[in-house]
Write a protein that holds these residues in place. Structure first.
Motif, PDB file in Angstrom:
ATOM      1  N   GLN A   1       0.801  -1.238   0.099  1.00 39.11           N
ATOM      2  CA  GLN A   1       0.036   0.010  -0.048  1.00 39.11           C
ATOM      3  C   GLN A   1       0.839   1.233  -0.020  1.00 39.11           C
ATOM      4  O   GLN A   1       1.762   1.356   0.580  1.00 39.11           O
ATOM      5  N   THR A   2       0.664   2.321  -0.834  1.00 39.88           N
ATOM      6  CA  THR A   2       1.268   3.425  -0.716  1.00 39.88           C
ATOM      7  C   THR A   2       1.099   4.232   0.689  1.00 39.88           C
ATOM      8  O   THR A   2       0.170   4.178   1.201  1.00 39.88           O
ATOM      9  N   ALA A   3       2.063   4.763   1.273  1.00 42.16           N
ATOM     10  CA  ALA A   3       2.041   5.625   2.442  1.00 42.16           C
ATOM     11  C   ALA A   3       1.166   6.649   2.386  1.00 42.16           C
ATOM     12  O   ALA A   3       1.398   7.486   1.436  1.00 42.16           O
ATOM     13  N   PRO A   4       0.469   6.743   3.218  1.00 46.94           N
ATOM     14  CA  PRO A   4      -0.490   7.884   3.362  1.00 46.94           C
ATOM     15  C   PRO A   4       0.064   9.146   3.715  1.00 46.94           C
ATOM     16  O   PRO A   4       1.013   9.105   4.507  1.00 46.94           O
ATOM     17  N   VAL A   5      -0.190  10.209   3.082  1.00 46.23           N
ATOM     18  CA  VAL A   5       0.266  11.664   3.598  1.00 46.23           C
ATOM     19  C   VAL A   5      -0.802  12.157   4.577  1.00 46.23           C
ATOM     20  O   VAL A   5      -1.591  12.257   4.319  1.00 46.23           O
ATOM     21  N   SER A   6       0.051  12.350   5.783  1.00 43.93           N
ATOM     22  CA  SER A   6      -0.451  12.778   6.819  1.00 43.93           C
ATOM     23  C   SER A   6      -0.992  14.401   6.466  1.00 43.93           C
ATOM     24  O   SER A   6      -2.074  14.678   6.741  1.00 43.93           O
ATOM     25  N   HIS A   7      -0.046  15.058   6.137  1.00 47.14           N
ATOM     26  CA  HIS A   7      -0.195  16.548   5.759  1.00 47.14           C
ATOM     27  C   HIS A   7       1.071  17.081   5.124  1.00 47.14           C
ATOM     28  O   HIS A   7       2.084  16.227   4.976  1.00 47.14           O
ATOM     29  N   GLN A   8       1.041  18.272   4.921  1.00 41.87           N
ATOM     30  CA  GLN A   8       2.055  18.878   4.058  1.00 41.87           C
ATOM     31  C   GLN A   8       2.676  20.167   4.939  1.00 41.87           C
ATOM     32  O   GLN A   8       1.989  20.554   5.565  1.00 41.87           O
ATOM     33  N   VAL A   9       3.873  20.246   4.648  1.00 38.29           N
ATOM     34  CA  VAL A   9       4.696  21.333   5.488  1.00 38.29           C
ATOM     35  C   VAL A   9       5.083  22.208   4.420  1.00 38.29           C
ATOM     36  O   VAL A   9       5.851  21.802   3.703  1.00 38.29           O
ATOM     37  N   ALA A  10       4.984  23.532   4.463  1.00 34.91           N
ATOM     38  CA  ALA A  10       5.502  24.535   3.500  1.00 34.91           C
ATOM     39  C   ALA A  10       6.735  24.926   3.808  1.00 34.91           C
ATOM     40  O   ALA A  10       7.220  25.298   5.026  1.00 34.91           O
ATOM     41  N   LEU A  11       7.600  24.932   2.904  1.00 39.54           N
ATOM     42  CA  LEU A  11       9.084  25.299   2.870  1.00 39.54           C
ATOM     43  C   LEU A  11       9.147  26.653   2.188  1.00 39.54           C
ATOM     44  O   LEU A  11       8.944  26.664   1.121  1.00 39.54           O
ATOM     45  N   ALA A  12       9.477  27.947   2.737  1.00 38.54           N
ATOM     46  CA  ALA A  12       9.589  29.205   2.364  1.00 38.54           C
ATOM     47  C   ALA A  12      10.903  29.622   2.162  1.00 38.54           C
ATOM     48  O   ALA A  12      11.519  29.909   3.076  1.00 38.54           O
ATOM     49  N   PHE A  13      11.389  30.028   0.960  1.00 39.62           N
ATOM     50  CA  PHE A  13      12.890  30.512   0.709  1.00 39.62           C
ATOM     51  C   PHE A  13      12.685  31.800   0.310  1.00 39.62           C
ATOM     52  O   PHE A  13      11.604  32.582  -0.244  1.00 39.62           O
ATOM     53  N   HIS A  14      13.839  32.546   0.656  1.00 45.62           N
ATOM     54  CA  HIS A  14      13.935  34.011  -0.099  1.00 45.62           C
ATOM     55  C   HIS A  14      14.199  33.836  -1.592  1.00 45.62           C
ATOM     56  O   HIS A  14      14.301  32.964  -2.401  1.00 45.62           O
ATOM     57  N   ASP A  15      14.193  34.994  -2.138  1.00 37.59           N
ATOM     58  CA  ASP A  15      14.678  35.157  -3.650  1.00 37.59           C
ATOM     59  C   ASP A  15      15.744  34.315  -3.950  1.00 37.59           C
ATOM     60  O   ASP A  15      16.997  34.866  -3.492  1.00 37.59           O
ATOM     61  N   TRP A  16      16.032  33.346  -4.704  1.00 37.14           N
ATOM     62  CA  TRP A  16      16.901  32.642  -5.129  1.00 37.14           C
ATOM     63  C   TRP A  16      17.778  33.334  -6.241  1.00 37.14           C
ATOM     64  O   TRP A  16      19.176  33.047  -6.396  1.00 37.14           O
ATOM     65  N   ARG A  17      17.463  34.173  -6.930  1.00 36.09           N
ATOM     66  CA  ARG A  17      18.298  35.009  -7.955  1.00 36.09           C
ATOM     67  C   ARG A  17      19.258  35.531  -7.941  1.00 36.09           C
ATOM     68  O   ARG A  17      20.246  35.501  -8.714  1.00 36.09           O
TER      69      ARG A  17
END
Length: 373
Positions: A3-19
């Motif tokens: 069985q595919t592992a259930p995704v409990s929830h997601q965590v947002a990863l926010a970065f500064h401008d990479w350019r």
């Protein structure tokens, strides 16, 4: 079928401008290759840079307040900050952030094969490139600036950065493996062609485990175990174990290579997926009692259990890193992806979603480890 592992929830990863970052062609959040956690600090790496990025936990459970740490501020890199390190493993342990490059060669990509320049494309593919910064293994002291916020520093009390020798022509790990009957033939083969390629890192005290994406030997992935010491010159050097500077463990993964690793008690969790440049599923395996293993050799298949099959998508969401995520449950893991699917990404805010998955540690086996006659 597993069985595919259930995704409990997601965590947002926010970065500064990479350019503003030099030598970076893709946004950092689309090119993540490794992850490690210390308290409320999440360290990630992009395989195009010679740096690590720190994200801090925010009140809403996301991670942001991006801080950039160039590694040439801590180490004398052969190619300085302009050379790609291809960082594929991070681990926070014992007051240090550990970092490993892929230690791999790469073949030049074909260009022009579709516009009447197929001969030039063929000639280009003859080139095999060695980028010295890739042959890196080292650690940086972490200090806790405030509860949960950890910062890499050039000196933390008596603790200082240390690394294995990483030269223009040959690194320490290459020298130690040059006479290895199994691995030496693959040191001169490019990664993603079943050549030598480090992609997993786990650390406990002075013990270090390196997981290889390649080579895969007769369906078995390879884990290299070392016990490291710091020399009087501040270098990391492997102690001799049974006459060598490493132990070598072979695990039956049915032809899949190791993409990341993490210790969980006495067990070693392994993220495994395709070794070559092909699309395919990925799994999390549990090597039971890995930290108690005191001999080299082929690991008994009964000690390896599949605990999760990760969601598979063609040309997107390639699992690249995992970390324990105990606040979501005793068996929960955070998984980060290279080539994230469009719905994971907010390009205006330089944000990507990581998955928290729930594994099943009591499973008795699965697709990878059913016995065959």
């Amino acid at each position: 079928m597993p069985q595919t592992a259930p995704v409990s929830h997601q965590v947002a990863l926010a970065f500064h401008d990479w350019r503003p970052l030099r030598h970076v062609e893709d946004p950092l959040h689309k090119d993540l290759s490794a992850v490690a956690r210390a308290g409320d600090s999440l360290f990630v790496a992009c395989d195009e840079t010679a740096s690590v990025e720190r994200l801090s936990r925010q009140p809403d459970g996301s991670y942001g307040a991006h801080a950039h740490f160039a590694l040439d501020a801590f180490f004398d890199l052969p190619e300085g900050d302009g050379g790609e390190m291809d960082i594929e493993g991070l681990c926070a342990n014992g007051g240090y952030l550990w970092i490993v490059g892929s230690h791999s060669l790469k073949r030049a990509k074909p260009k022009g094969e579709d516009d009447g320049k197929s001969a030039e494309a063929l000639e280009r593919m003859e080139r095999i490139e060695r980028e010295p910064n890739r042959f890196f293994l080292g650690r940086i002291p972490l200090i806790e600036e405030r509860p949960g916020l950890f910062t890499p520093v050039a000196r933390g009390g008596e603790r200082r950065p240390a690394s294995a020798r990483c030269g223009q022509k040959r690194g320490a790990l290459e020298r130690w493996l040059r006479r290895d009957a199994h691995l030496a033939p693959f040191l001169d083969i490019p990664s993603k062609e079943n050549g030598f390629d480090v992609e997993g890192l786990a650390v406990r005290g002075d013990r270090v485990w390196l997981g290889l994406r390649g080579p895969v030997l007769r369906g078995h992935a390879v884990v290299i175990e070392m016990t490291l010491k710091v020399t009087s010159k501040g270098r990391l050097k492997a102690r001799r174990i049974d006459g060598r500077r490493y132990r070598k463990h072979l695990l039956d993964t049915r032809g899949l290579g190791i993409r990341d690793m993490r210790l969980d008690g006495e067990d070693l969790l392994l993220l495994v997926g395709p070794t070559m440049s092909i699309e395919g599923p990925a799994y999390v395996l549990r090597w039971r009692g890995a930290a108690r293993q005191d001999v080299a050799g082929v690991v008994d298949p009964d000690r390896i259990r599949e605990v999760a099959e990760l969601p598979y998508r063609l040309h997107a969401d390639h699992p690249e890193g995992l970390e324990l995520w105990p606040e979501a449950g005793p068996d929960a893991l955070l998984v980060i992806y290279d080539a994230p699917a469009p719905e994971r990404v907010d390009p205006e805010r330089f944000t990507v979603q990581a998955d928290v998955i729930c594994t099943e540690t009591r499973r008795s086996g699965g697709l990878l480890h059913r016995r065959t006659r």
